[in-house]
Design an enzyme around this catalytic site. Structure first.
Site, PDB file in Angstrom:
ATOM      1  N   CYS A 168      23.200  57.538  49.762  1.00 60.49           N
ATOM      2  CA  CYS A 168      24.334  58.427  50.031  1.00 60.49           C
ATOM      3  C   CYS A 168      24.319  59.527  48.986  1.00 60.49           C
ATOM      4  O   CYS A 168      24.459  59.245  47.799  1.00 60.49           O
ATOM      5  CB  CYS A 168      25.645  57.648  49.966  1.00 60.49           C
ATOM      6  SG  CYS A 168      27.093  58.708  50.133  1.00 60.49           S
TER       7      CYS A 168
ATOM      8  N   ASN B 183      22.381  55.127  55.605  1.00 55.29           N
ATOM      9  CA  ASN B 183      22.228  54.781  57.027  1.00 55.29           C
ATOM     10  C   ASN B 183      22.356  53.281  57.317  1.00 55.29           C
ATOM     11  O   ASN B 183      21.886  52.451  56.552  1.00 55.29           O
ATOM     12  CB  ASN B 183      20.843  55.224  57.496  1.00 55.29           C
ATOM     13  CG  ASN B 183      20.656  56.713  57.396  1.00 55.29           C
ATOM     14  OD1 ASN B 183      21.410  57.466  57.978  1.00 55.29           O
ATOM     15  ND2 ASN B 183      19.663  57.140  56.627  1.00 55.29           N
TER      16      ASN B 183
HETATM   17 ZN    ZN Z   1      22.179  59.492  57.685  1.00 52.84          ZN
END
Ligand code: ZN
Length: 304
Positions: A240, A249
């Site tokens: 992130c 993800n």
């Molecule tokens: Zn992503």
């Protein structure tokens, strides 16, 4: 759960979105990973992005990677382009599907590309035209759809309006990205409901992050609303950008594992995807967040 689709389409984004948020890895490893993913049964792979190398060194070798891939005719490969120049590179490289991205949050969009959301939408209209002239499909990804790192929550009406402008300009499909991992099932239902009311016939993809542990819960909420198109990243590749060390993800094998037990088909062989996740982990040299990679499928037993 009557609206849960019998089949969903999974787009594997590990080679692009995932590796773009990891330390750089060699082109040969990317090519090998794309090949391994192609053998899992997944039918869509986001392969590369065409960005300025100074901006994102992880994707500086996009042309080399794509040239090294032996495309499987059964698979739809796509590339992400941040602007017209990148889109032209993707079109010249022969991609038949491209993705462009705009942030629903003006502040996030300005920090990313030094333009307002409205200005980016103007650029995107031109990209869509050029793509269509070459018979290439163009998806518009609306990022920060469930929240912005600078502005906080983004109103649903704003997100739908940004997507609506892209639809009016000819976008072939829309994706909502939970860039910051701020989505919850309730907020997924609100946004999907509002978008579907306004644009019932526009194909919709959802891109969730598991930054705060709600990734698969969000998928389930969307499935119950009939959404049948999701992004996921092998092993949970990619962090992130707004929370160092945090998860990004959702992991493809975790998505496949969950929906398979609901009778929802993906076409993906779970064991093969777990194998690809182990390969992804070796490539980046760090422990990836996928829990199904650690524990194996729920049906796995140990010798008694
Ligand atoms: Zn992503």
């Amino acid at each position: 759960m009557s609206d849960v689709p019998a089949r969903i389409s999974v787009r594997e984004v590990g080679p692009r979105d995932g590796l773009q948020n990891e330390d750089p890895v060699p082109a040969a490893a990317k090519i090998a990973l794309i090949g391994s993913l192609a053998r899992t049964g997944v039918r869509r792979i986001e392969a590369v992005s065409f960005v300025r190398p100074e901006a994102i060194p992880q994707m500086a070798d996009a042309d080399e990677v794509w040239a090294g891939v032996q495309p499987d005719p059964a698979i739809r490969y796509s590339a992400l382009a941040p602007n017209l120049r990148g889109a032209r590179r993707a079109l010249d490289a022969g991609f038949t599907e491209i993705e462009v991205v705009v942030s629903a949050s003006d502040t996030h969009n300005r920090k990313n590309v030094n333009r307002s959301t409205e200005e980016s939408l103007d650029d995107i209209a031109r990209i869509i035209d050029e793509a269509h002239q070459r018979d290439v499909a163009c998806q518009v990804i609306v990022s920060t759809a469930w929240g912005c790192p600078y502005e906080g929550d983004v109103p649903v009406s704003r997100v739908v309006a940004v997507a609506g402008r892209a639809v009016a300009d000819g976008a072939d499909s829309v994706s909502f990205g939970d860039t910051t991992g701020m989505a919850t099932p309730r907020r997924v239902a609100e946004l999907v409901g509002a978008f579907r009311s306004a644009h019932p016939d526009v194909p919709l993809n959802l891109h969730f992050h598991n930054t705060r542990g709600t990734g698969l819960a969000n998928v389930l909420a969307a499935l119950e609303l009939g959404v049948d198109d999701f992004d996921a990243s092998v092993g949970g590749l990619g962090g992130c950008p707004y929370a160092p060390g945090a998860t990004g993800n959702i992991a493809t094998e975790e998505l496949v594992h969950m929906v398979a037990d609901m009778g929802v088909s993906t076409g993906v062989d779970l064991d093969a995807m777990i194998g690809a996740a182990a390969e992804a982990e070796r490539i980046v040299g760090r422990t990836l967040p996928s829990q199904v990679l650690r524990a194996g499928p729920r049906t796995r037993t140990i010798p008694g």
